[in-house]
Write an enzyme that holds these catalytic residues in place. Structure first.
Site, PDB file in Angstrom:
ATOM      1  N   ASP A  57       0.816  -1.211   0.000  1.00 29.73           N
ATOM      2  CA  ASP A  57       0.000   0.000   0.000  1.00 29.73           C
ATOM      3  C   ASP A  57       0.853   1.266   0.000  1.00 29.73           C
ATOM      4  O   ASP A  57       2.071   1.216   0.221  1.00 29.73           O
ATOM      5  CB  ASP A  57      -0.919   0.013   1.228  1.00 29.73           C
ATOM      6  CG  ASP A  57      -2.155  -0.866   1.024  1.00 29.73           C
ATOM      7  OD1 ASP A  57      -2.405  -1.263  -0.120  1.00 29.73           O
ATOM      8  OD2 ASP A  57      -2.854  -1.124   2.012  1.00 29.73           O
ATOM      9  N   LYS A  98      -3.209   3.790  -2.963  1.00 36.62           N
ATOM     10  CA  LYS A  98      -3.771   4.986  -3.602  1.00 36.62           C
ATOM     11  C   LYS A  98      -3.028   6.204  -3.099  1.00 36.62           C
ATOM     12  O   LYS A  98      -2.518   6.245  -1.984  1.00 36.62           O
ATOM     13  CB  LYS A  98      -5.262   5.115  -3.309  1.00 36.62           C
ATOM     14  CG  LYS A  98      -5.605   5.412  -1.854  1.00 36.62           C
ATOM     15  CD  LYS A  98      -7.063   5.791  -1.702  1.00 36.62           C
ATOM     16  CE  LYS A  98      -7.362   6.163  -0.255  1.00 36.62           C
ATOM     17  NZ  LYS A  98      -8.699   6.722  -0.075  1.00 36.62           N
ATOM     18  N   MET A 152      -8.342   8.762   9.235  1.00 36.11           N
ATOM     19  CA  MET A 152      -8.905   9.168   7.941  1.00 36.11           C
ATOM     20  C   MET A 152     -10.019  10.203   8.118  1.00 36.11           C
ATOM     21  O   MET A 152     -11.058  10.150   7.474  1.00 36.11           O
ATOM     22  CB  MET A 152      -9.431   7.933   7.177  1.00 36.11           C
ATOM     23  CG  MET A 152      -8.345   6.926   6.864  1.00 36.11           C
ATOM     24  SD  MET A 152      -8.983   5.336   6.244  1.00 36.11           S
ATOM     25  CE  MET A 152      -9.595   4.596   7.774  1.00 36.11           C
TER      26      MET A 152
END
Length: 253
Positions: free
Chosen positions: A38, A60, A173
């Protein structure tokens, strides 16, 4: 023809500091035939991989996905079938908002052997590196760890429940939802509650801001704090202890 047993090991890479990795995680990386990693992992961990291992970035960055989750699931199975041992290297702990269990569920449908190596969660380690204890006698008896953004891209309803408690609240997040978080806590008359925001925690690029619910948005703007960051809310922020630099102490260890 591949004669290796197809298997998946989901590995927690820890919060960012390359040294916050377990011995079992290093062994898994060394034995991997394929590593799917990741964006938030420390790339220095890939140095432990075999020269023959295939390394594939599947994370991402700034909203751009290298692979969608369905594609990652399929890649795990196809590479395990063709190569053998697939290591799925994920930031923090793979079972804390890491989709590790989802990937294992999928892999087991295709007969893969499955294993997990827990990682040090950023929810705990990042505040600790800034001297913030999530629990402390007289300040906090428990803590919540909540995702700031749900699968539907909305603020988790659990934030409102947590705001009613006296517990420490750790939000992952959540930077994109900071204004909403401030409103939720303000609604509970917690404008004076201490809050800390830690960007790129446990790394040399770490940035830190501390204030109260009422002024944290101003502090974020002044210090230009952004994702990836962890939000810590509660009296323990005021209990922060002063630590010496971990990087200086262990630089030549």
């Amino acid at each position: 023809m591949n004669t290796k047993v197809p298997k998946l090991t989901v590995v927690g890479a820890g919060p960012g500091d390359v040294d916050l990795i377990t011995l079992k995680a290093i062994k898994a990386i060394e034995l991997a035939d394929v590593i799917l990693y990741d964006a938030l992992i420390n790339k220095a961990l890939l140095d432990y991989a075999s020269n023959d291992a295939e390394l594939i970035f599947v994370g991402k960055r700034k909203g751009c996905y290298a692979y969608q989750q369905d594609q990652i699931n399929e890649l795990i199975v196809s590479r395990a079938k063709s190569h053998g041992h697939v290591v799925r290297l994920k930031g923090g702990d793979p079972f804390i908002f890491g989709r590790g269990a989802e990937e294992i569920d999928y892999a087991q449908q295709f007969g893969l052997e499955t294993y997990v190596v827990p990682g040090i969660s950023s929810a705990i380690a990042v505040p600790a590196y800034q001297g913030i204890p999530l629990t402390k006698r007289g300040a906090s008896e428990s803590f919540w760890v909540i995702t700031g953004t749900t699968k539907a891209h909305k603020l988790s309803n659990d934030v409102a429940l947590a705001a009613k408690s006296t517990a420490t609240v750790v939000i992952l997040m959540g930077m994109g939802k900071l204004s909403e978080i401030v409103k939720v806590f303000s609604k509970e008359n917690k404008q004076d509650t201490a809050i800390a925001i830690i960007q790129n925690g446990t790394t040399e690029y770490e940035k830190f801001g501390v204030g109260t619910i009422s002024n944290i948005e101003k502090i974020v703007a002044e210090k230009q704090l952004s994702s990836p960051a962890i939000i810590v809310i509660g009296d323990v922020v005021k209990e922060r202890v002063v630590l010496n630099s971990i990087y200086k102490e262990f630089a030549t260890a």
